[in-house]
Design a protein around this motif. Structure first.
Motif, short mmCIF file in Angstrom:
data_model
loop_
_atom_site.label_atom_id
_atom_site.label_comp_id
_atom_site.label_asym_id
_atom_site.label_seq_id
_atom_site.Cartn_x
_atom_site.Cartn_y
_atom_site.Cartn_z
N LYS A 34 0.72 -1.25 -0.12
CA LYS A 34 0.17 0.10 0.01
C LYS A 34 0.94 1.22 -0.26
O LYS A 34 2.10 1.49 0.69
N ASN A 35 0.40 2.33 -0.81
CA ASN A 35 0.97 3.64 -0.92
C ASN A 35 2.73 3.41 -1.36
O ASN A 35 3.19 4.58 -1.20
N GLN A 36 2.89 2.22 -2.22
CA GLN A 36 4.19 2.28 -2.64
C GLN A 36 4.15 1.91 -4.29
O GLN A 36 3.19 1.65 -4.75
N GLU A 37 5.36 2.43 -4.88
CA GLU A 37 5.53 2.23 -6.38
C GLU A 37 6.07 0.68 -6.68
O GLU A 37 6.90 0.43 -6.00
N VAL A 38 5.16 0.27 -7.57
CA VAL A 38 5.59 -0.99 -7.79
C VAL A 38 5.97 -1.17 -9.35
O VAL A 38 5.36 -0.19 -10.11
N VAL A 39 6.59 -2.25 -9.79
CA VAL A 39 6.79 -2.50 -11.08
C VAL A 39 6.03 -3.66 -11.72
O VAL A 39 6.18 -4.68 -11.11
N LEU A 40 5.02 -3.41 -12.51
CA LEU A 40 4.26 -4.40 -12.99
C LEU A 40 4.94 -5.16 -14.21
O LEU A 40 5.36 -4.42 -15.14
N ASP A 41 4.87 -6.41 -14.39
CA ASP A 41 5.17 -7.14 -15.50
C ASP A 41 3.79 -7.30 -16.22
O ASP A 41 3.01 -7.85 -15.78
N VAL A 42 3.88 -6.65 -17.56
CA VAL A 42 2.40 -6.61 -18.35
C VAL A 42 2.84 -7.30 -19.85
O VAL A 42 3.54 -6.80 -20.50
N GLU A 43 1.69 -8.03 -20.03
CA GLU A 43 1.75 -8.62 -21.39
C GLU A 43 0.79 -7.87 -22.38
O GLU A 43 -0.39 -7.52 -22.08
N ARG A 44 1.34 -7.15 -23.46
CA ARG A 44 0.60 -6.41 -24.25
C ARG A 44 1.10 -6.71 -25.85
O ARG A 44 2.27 -6.61 -26.03
N ASN A 45 -0.04 -6.88 -26.66
CA ASN A 45 0.23 -7.43 -27.94
C ASN A 45 1.25 -8.52 -27.93
O ASN A 45 2.42 -8.19 -28.90
N ASN A 46 1.40 -9.33 -27.22
CA ASN A 46 2.07 -10.54 -27.27
C ASN A 46 3.70 -9.97 -26.58
O ASN A 46 4.66 -10.83 -26.84
N GLN A 47 3.92 -9.01 -26.33
CA GLN A 47 5.04 -8.47 -25.86
C GLN A 47 5.05 -8.20 -24.36
O GLN A 47 4.03 -7.94 -23.69
N LEU A 48 6.25 -8.34 -23.64
CA LEU A 48 6.21 -8.11 -21.99
C LEU A 48 6.61 -6.94 -21.80
O LEU A 48 8.03 -6.39 -22.19
N GLU A 49 6.08 -6.08 -21.14
CA GLU A 49 6.57 -4.78 -20.73
C GLU A 49 6.56 -4.41 -19.26
O GLU A 49 5.88 -5.26 -18.65
N LYS A 50 7.39 -3.58 -18.87
CA LYS A 50 7.61 -3.04 -17.34
C LYS A 50 6.58 -1.95 -17.56
O LYS A 50 6.94 -0.97 -18.21
N VAL A 51 5.63 -1.75 -16.21
CA VAL A 51 4.93 -0.44 -16.31
C VAL A 51 5.20 -0.11 -14.51
O VAL A 51 4.85 -0.95 -13.75
N ASN A 52 5.60 1.18 -14.43
CA ASN A 52 5.57 1.35 -12.84
C ASN A 52 4.23 2.31 -12.52
O ASN A 52 3.79 3.10 -13.26
N VAL A 53 3.77 1.68 -11.45
CA VAL A 53 2.29 2.29 -10.88
C VAL A 53 2.49 2.37 -9.50
O VAL A 53 3.23 1.46 -8.64
N LYS A 54 1.61 3.23 -8.69
CA LYS A 54 1.61 3.41 -7.40
C LYS A 54 0.24 2.71 -6.95
O LYS A 54 -0.52 2.95 -7.52
N VAL A 55 0.45 1.89 -5.79
CA VAL A 55 -0.49 1.29 -5.31
C VAL A 55 -1.38 2.23 -4.27
O VAL A 55 -0.66 2.90 -3.54
N SER A 56 -2.73 2.26 -4.28
CA SER A 56 -3.37 3.26 -3.15
C SER A 56 -3.00 2.75 -1.85
O SER A 56 -2.81 1.60 -1.47
N GLY A 57 -3.81 3.71 -1.19
CA GLY A 57 -3.86 3.30 0.36
C GLY A 57 -4.77 2.09 0.41
O GLY A 57 -4.78 1.61 1.76
N GLU A 58 -5.65 1.68 -0.19
CA GLU A 58 -6.61 0.77 -0.18
C GLU A 58 -6.15 -0.60 -0.74
O GLU A 58 -6.74 -1.46 -0.67
N GLY A 59 -4.70 -0.62 -1.34
CA GLY A 59 -4.35 -1.60 -1.99
C GLY A 59 -4.93 -1.91 -3.46
O GLY A 59 -4.86 -3.16 -3.60
N LYS A 60 -5.37 -0.98 -4.08
CA LYS A 60 -5.84 -1.16 -5.18
C LYS A 60 -4.88 -0.44 -6.24
O LYS A 60 -4.19 0.40 -5.98
#
Length: 445
Positions: free
Chosen positions: A263-289
């Motif tokens: 919660k409230n941390q920035e994480v790195v997601l592994d995302v499959e997009r158009n059959n390619q693996l990408e890294k996306v940085n996103v912040k997790v909300s205080g509710e864990g969403k």
């Protein structure tokens, strides 16, 4: 509650009541016992319709809670004991041999049982059976918090319930609530665990008795919440999240537990997009969403993979109908384990007519109608066999006592027992109706 729901309920109850009472009426007539009344529904003070034919008054009452046959010389719910003060007549119930009286009293529940058998056999033959096979949950099951409290875990594959093979999801969800032990395949090993009653109580409290586990499915974004963290990070519809900070996330049920730790941390997601693996940085909300909705059509497709449509020949349908009838009866007996358990508090979930009507579909579905009628027929047979004065089971107990001891139960004992039984049943009816009305008012159906 709609008129169609009410119509289906009244039609089902009418069929069951008429056939149940015929189960008493026919043997009574065969044994030359006078039947004074044959009524669909009860008629205190007045009836909607009545017709006298060959010494029997046939009618329809205004109180749709069942029905009855009034047999001469029998202490019944009418508590009409005047005729019992006179010498017994040969055409009265009390004059007949005990074995004949037993057959008359058992006639109703016998008809109910065989009716259910006939309906279930017909449904299996004409419609087959559609269910979801536990063995086809290739990735195991996804379990709610209440289900996990019962002892299940995400990824489990259900094998046995109380040492009996658990083939169908639909029956497994119910049977586990009454079970002592469940056996699952967990991380490649068979594991047997006791069912936690606190978890059962939570399942009942959350009204998820048929949905506390389901198929596992991947994390695929369907829509992004406006101004949410996922949208700000550049995530797109159709993206599949397969990892968080390098840790694999294969299923949606694995996502929330990981995010709750970040919660409230920035994480790195592994995302499959158009059959390619990408890294996306996103912040997790205080509710864990993260701020997106998952694609539930993926979940539906996974669920459909487990569906089985089984057909039965006539020779297979008849024993299958008996098995279904016995299974329903067994399940109803097991329900008392949680209904009268102070920990699970199943009694709070007992529904009366209002609750049952609300379970009926809002459009006429004849397959559901006949399945419901069969189930309710078994339920009526079971309830009527409970040895409470006022029910068929109470009369059966007194008759069996006479057959065993060779001495009839004194008439005064029968009258007092019947009075106590009627008072008890009326009190139970008031309690069930009161519970229904309270749930209706508070919107807890």
């Amino acid at each position: 509650m709609t008129l169609i729901q009410l119509f289906q309920f009244i039609l089902s109850i009418s069929i069951l009541v008429i056939l149940h009472e015929l189960g008493h009426f026919i043997p009574a007539k065969l044994f030359k016992t006078r039947v004074e009344k044959f009524y669909l529904f009860f008629d205190p003070w007045f009836s909607l319709f009545k017709l006298k034919f060959r010494g029997t008054e046939y009618g329809i009452g205004w109180l749709p809670f069942g029905g009855y046959v009034k047999i001469a010389g029998m202490v019944d719910e009418s508590m009409d004991t005047e005729q019992l003060k006179q010498p017994a007549q040969p055409w009265e119930f009390r004059s007949k041999p005990a074995w004949q009286r037993l057959i008359i009293m058992m006639g109703g529940v016998t008809v109910n049982f065989f009716l259910a058998w006939l309906i279930y056999s017909s449904l299996s033959y004409f419609k087959g059976e559609t269910y979801h096979d536990n063995a086809k949950f290739e990735n195991g099951i996804s379990v709610s918090a209440a289900g996990q409290k019962m002892g299940l875990k995400n990824g489990d594959r259900i094998l046995k319930i109380d040492e009996k093979p658990a083939e169908r999801m639909e029956t497994s969800t119910i049977n586990m609530l009454f079970a002592n032990h469940v056996t699952v395949l967990r991380e490649g090993k068979e594991v047997t665990f006791p069912v936690n009653e606190d978890g059962v109580a939570d399942v009942l409290a959350e009204n998820e008795a048929k949905m506390y586990f389901g198929p596992r499915y991947p994390v695929v974004i369907d829509s992004l919440f406006p101004k949410g963290n996922a949208e700000a990070a550049g995530l797109l519809k159709g993206d599949r999240i397969v990892g968080i900070n390098g840790k694999p996330v294969n299923f949606f049920d694995e996502l929330a537990p990981e995010l709750s730790k970040l919660k409230n941390q920035e994480v790195v997601l592994d995302v499959e997009r158009n059959n390619q693996l990408e890294k996306v940085n996103v912040k997790v909300s205080g509710e864990g969403k993260l701020g997106f909705a998952n694609d539930l059509s993926i979940a539906q497709k996974e669920f459909e993979k487990t569906q089985v449509n089984k057909k039965y020949s006539l020779g297979e349908a008849i024993p299958r109908g008996l098995t279904r009838t016995v299974d329903v009866l067994t399940m109803q007996i097991k329900q008392f384990k949680i209904v009268f358990n102070t920990k699970t508090q199943g009694y709070k979930k007992v529904s009366g007519p209002i609750g049952i009507i609300k379970q009926m579909p809002e459009t006429i579905n004849w397959e559901f109608f006949w399945s419901f009628t069969a189930m309710f027929s078994v339920w009526l047979a079971f309830l009527n066999l409970i040895p409470i004065p006022g029910l068929d089971g109470g009369h059966v107990v007194f008759t069996l006592w006479e057959m065993i001891t060779g001495k009839p139960v004194p008439q005064k004992v029968l009258e007092n027992a019947q009075m106590i039984g009627v008072i008890f049943l009326m009190g139970l009816m008031v309690l069930i109706f009161g519970n229904d009305i309270l749930k209706w008012i508070t919107g807890k159906f």
